[in-house]
Enzyme design. Structure first.
Site, PDB file in Angstrom:
ATOM      1  N   ASP A  18       0.948  -1.308   0.079  1.00  0.00           N
ATOM      2  CA  ASP A  18       0.015   0.009  -0.087  1.00  0.00           C
ATOM      3  C   ASP A  18       0.789   1.242  -0.149  1.00  0.00           C
ATOM      4  OD1 ASP A  18       0.662  -0.378   2.678  1.00  0.00           O
ATOM      5  OD2 ASP A  18      -1.255   0.044   3.320  1.00  0.00           O
ATOM      6  N   SER A  49     -12.033   4.599  26.665  1.00  0.00           N
ATOM      7  CA  SER A  49     -11.732   3.347  26.020  1.00  0.00           C
ATOM      8  C   SER A  49     -11.843   2.248  26.873  1.00  0.00           C
ATOM      9  CB  SER A  49     -10.399   3.134  25.242  1.00  0.00           C
ATOM     10  OG  SER A  49      -9.950   1.845  25.043  1.00  0.00           O
ATOM     11  N   GLY A  88      -2.539  -6.076  18.229  1.00  0.00           N
ATOM     12  CA  GLY A  88      -1.285  -6.340  17.919  1.00  0.00           C
ATOM     13  C   GLY A  88      -1.355  -7.873  17.171  1.00  0.00           C
ATOM     14  N   ALA A  89      -2.460  -8.182  16.713  1.00  0.00           N
ATOM     15  CA  ALA A  89      -2.572  -9.479  15.917  1.00  0.00           C
ATOM     16  C   ALA A  89      -2.505  -9.272  14.322  1.00  0.00           C
ATOM     17  CB  ALA A  89      -4.013 -10.009  16.328  1.00  0.00           C
ATOM     18  N   LEU A  91      -4.772  -7.491  12.627  1.00  0.00           N
ATOM     19  CA  LEU A  91      -6.083  -7.604  12.065  1.00  0.00           C
ATOM     20  C   LEU A  91      -6.560  -6.169  12.080  1.00  0.00           C
ATOM     21  CD1 LEU A  91      -7.210 -10.747  13.672  1.00  0.00           C
ATOM     22  CD2 LEU A  91      -6.338 -10.438  11.346  1.00  0.00           C
ATOM     23  N   SER A  94      -5.993  -1.003  14.994  1.00  0.00           N
ATOM     24  CA  SER A  94      -5.803   0.422  15.109  1.00  0.00           C
ATOM     25  C   SER A  94      -6.682   1.279  13.885  1.00  0.00           C
ATOM     26  CB  SER A  94      -4.120   1.056  14.499  1.00  0.00           C
ATOM     27  OG  SER A  94      -3.571   0.536  15.302  1.00  0.00           O
ATOM     28  N   ASP A 138      -5.773  -0.230   5.841  1.00  0.00           N
ATOM     29  CA  ASP A 138      -6.757  -0.533   7.146  1.00  0.00           C
ATOM     30  C   ASP A 138      -7.879   0.436   6.993  1.00  0.00           C
ATOM     31  OD1 ASP A 138      -4.638  -2.412   7.154  1.00  0.00           O
ATOM     32  OD2 ASP A 138      -3.819  -1.556   9.213  1.00  0.00           O
TER      33      ASP A 138
HETATM   34  C1  GLA Z   1      -0.125  -2.336   8.408  1.00  0.00           C
HETATM   35  C2  GLA Z   1      -0.224  -1.017   7.971  1.00  0.00           C
HETATM   36  C3  GLA Z   1      -0.849  -1.149   6.469  1.00  0.00           C
HETATM   37  C4  GLA Z   1       0.072  -2.182   5.581  1.00  0.00           C
HETATM   38  C5  GLA Z   1       0.300  -3.430   6.358  1.00  0.00           C
HETATM   39  C6  GLA Z   1       1.307  -4.121   5.537  1.00  0.00           C
HETATM   40  O1  GLA Z   1      -1.501  -3.104   8.663  1.00  0.00           O
HETATM   41  O2  GLA Z   1      -1.101  -0.204   8.831  1.00  0.00           O
HETATM   42  O3  GLA Z   1      -0.980   0.152   5.971  1.00  0.00           O
HETATM   43  O4  GLA Z   1       1.325  -1.581   5.324  1.00  0.00           O
HETATM   44  O5  GLA Z   1       0.745  -3.415   7.741  1.00  0.00           O
HETATM   45  O6  GLA Z   1       0.619  -4.689   4.333  1.00  0.00           O
END
Ligand code: GLA
Length: 315
Positions: A18, A49, A88-89, A91, A94, A138
């Site tokens: 990306d 939170s 931290g997984a 997925l 954030s 993401d």
């Molecule tokens: C994290 C970053 C994304 C992407 C991935 C790796 O999730 O937030 O922008 O770069 O790593 O593909």
């Protein structure tokens, strides 16, 4: 009280592409960040939170700043944030947090931003809050994603096409149990190496490099070959060939392990385990260094995975 939510994601293919102006193929999970909120007339922004009470303040400040940069000062709100996306997984917990909170802030201010504009403002907020120079994947899936509907995102201009999963395709997301933080510098180092490779080649981003250009540079080689895998995976899914799509996953894992060097022994072992349970292919998903593996298979895969106590599925 009103509610907004944004999903976590599993990235099927297109890892570390990306921020190189390339393509990604993420899909929303049935795991979300949920924000309950109401407007405050005194303009104060108060967010609690339930998952990480001590860590929310920088996110709120960063989102308020970046949304204000889009033209309208955010109004005040009281909000509570709770997420089922594990942190931290790999997925995108954030991304889900920034989009859900961003949507709540826009809603109380009566602002409706275009999806790509909201995604980019929330991406900048994540970079500001965490120091991690993340890409746009993401946040795009946080705004536009739906379960079982992979999004083919061209990250150069943030255009999106929906790709359906064949009805008989099973996607398993399994957790290695290893948690990582992207703010330890390793993500930023990879990004810098990509930018240095693009500068050496005289191209704006590695999207514009050819396989021949990067043959001797493992980091850049991963990015160029990964972009090609995204298109192969989309073609395989569109023609209903789940086995061919699975083979692309396994190739992608090798590239992340051997060329881009972001795998771990736990992720390697889990990807192999899923293949030995009948997956057509498997690879680490997300940035790497820990987190989850995604596997593709036929209908029998779900049962085989749920019968195996050594594999922890995420959903
Ligand atoms: C994290 C970053 C994304 C992407 C991935 C790796 O999730 O937030 O922008 O770069 O790593 O593909």
């Amino acid at each position: 009280m009103a509610f907004v939510q944004a999903p976590g994601r599993v990235n099927l293919i297109g890892e570390h592409t990306d921020y190189n102006g390339g393509w990604v193929l993420p899909m929303a999970l049935d795991l979300d960040c949920l924000v309950g909120f109401r407007r405050r007339e005194d303009g104060a922004v108060r967010v609690t939170s339930l998952d990480a009470p001590g860590e929310i303040a920088p996110w709120v400040d960063a989102l308020v700043t970046e949304l204000a940069a889009e033209g309208r000062a955010p109004a005040g709100l009281d909000a509570v944030v709770a997420s089922t996306v594990p942190m931290g997984a790999g997925l995108a917990s954030s991304g889900a947090l920034s989009i859900a909170l961003g949507l709540a802030l826009c809603r109380v201010a009566g602002v409706e931003l275009e999806p790509a504009v909201l995604a980019e403002a929330c991406r900048r907020a994540e970079e500001r809050a965490t120091g991690v120079p993340c890409g746009i994947m993401d946040q795009v899936v946080g705004v536009l994603g739906a379960p079982r509907e992979p999004l083919l995102v061209d990250c150069r201009d943030v255009t999106v096409e929906r790709v359906s999963l064949p009805a008989h395709a099973v996607v398993v997301v399994a957790d290695s149990g290893v948690r990582r933080s992207l703010s330890d510098g390793r993500y930023a180092e990879r990004r810098e190496a990509c930018e240095a490779a693009a500068a050496r080649l005289g191209v704006g981003t590695l999207r514009d490099a050819s396989a021949a250009d990067v043959a001797d540079d493992p980091v850049a080689r991963h990015v160029v070959s990964e972009n090609e895998r995204v298109h192969r995976m989309v073609a395989a899914l569109r023609s209903g060939d789940v086995e061919a799509a699975g083979a692309v996953l396994t190739e992608g894992h090798r590239s992340l392990r051997d060329d881009f060097a972001v795998s771990t022994p736990e992720l390697d072992a889990l990807a192999e385990r899923l293949c030995s349970l009948g997956a057509y292919g498997a690879r680490l998903t997300g940035a790497g260094f820990g987190g989850c593996v995604v596997a593709l298979g036929g209908p029998e895969l779900s049962e085989r995975v749920s019968d195996d106590p050594s594999v922890v599925s995420v959903q």
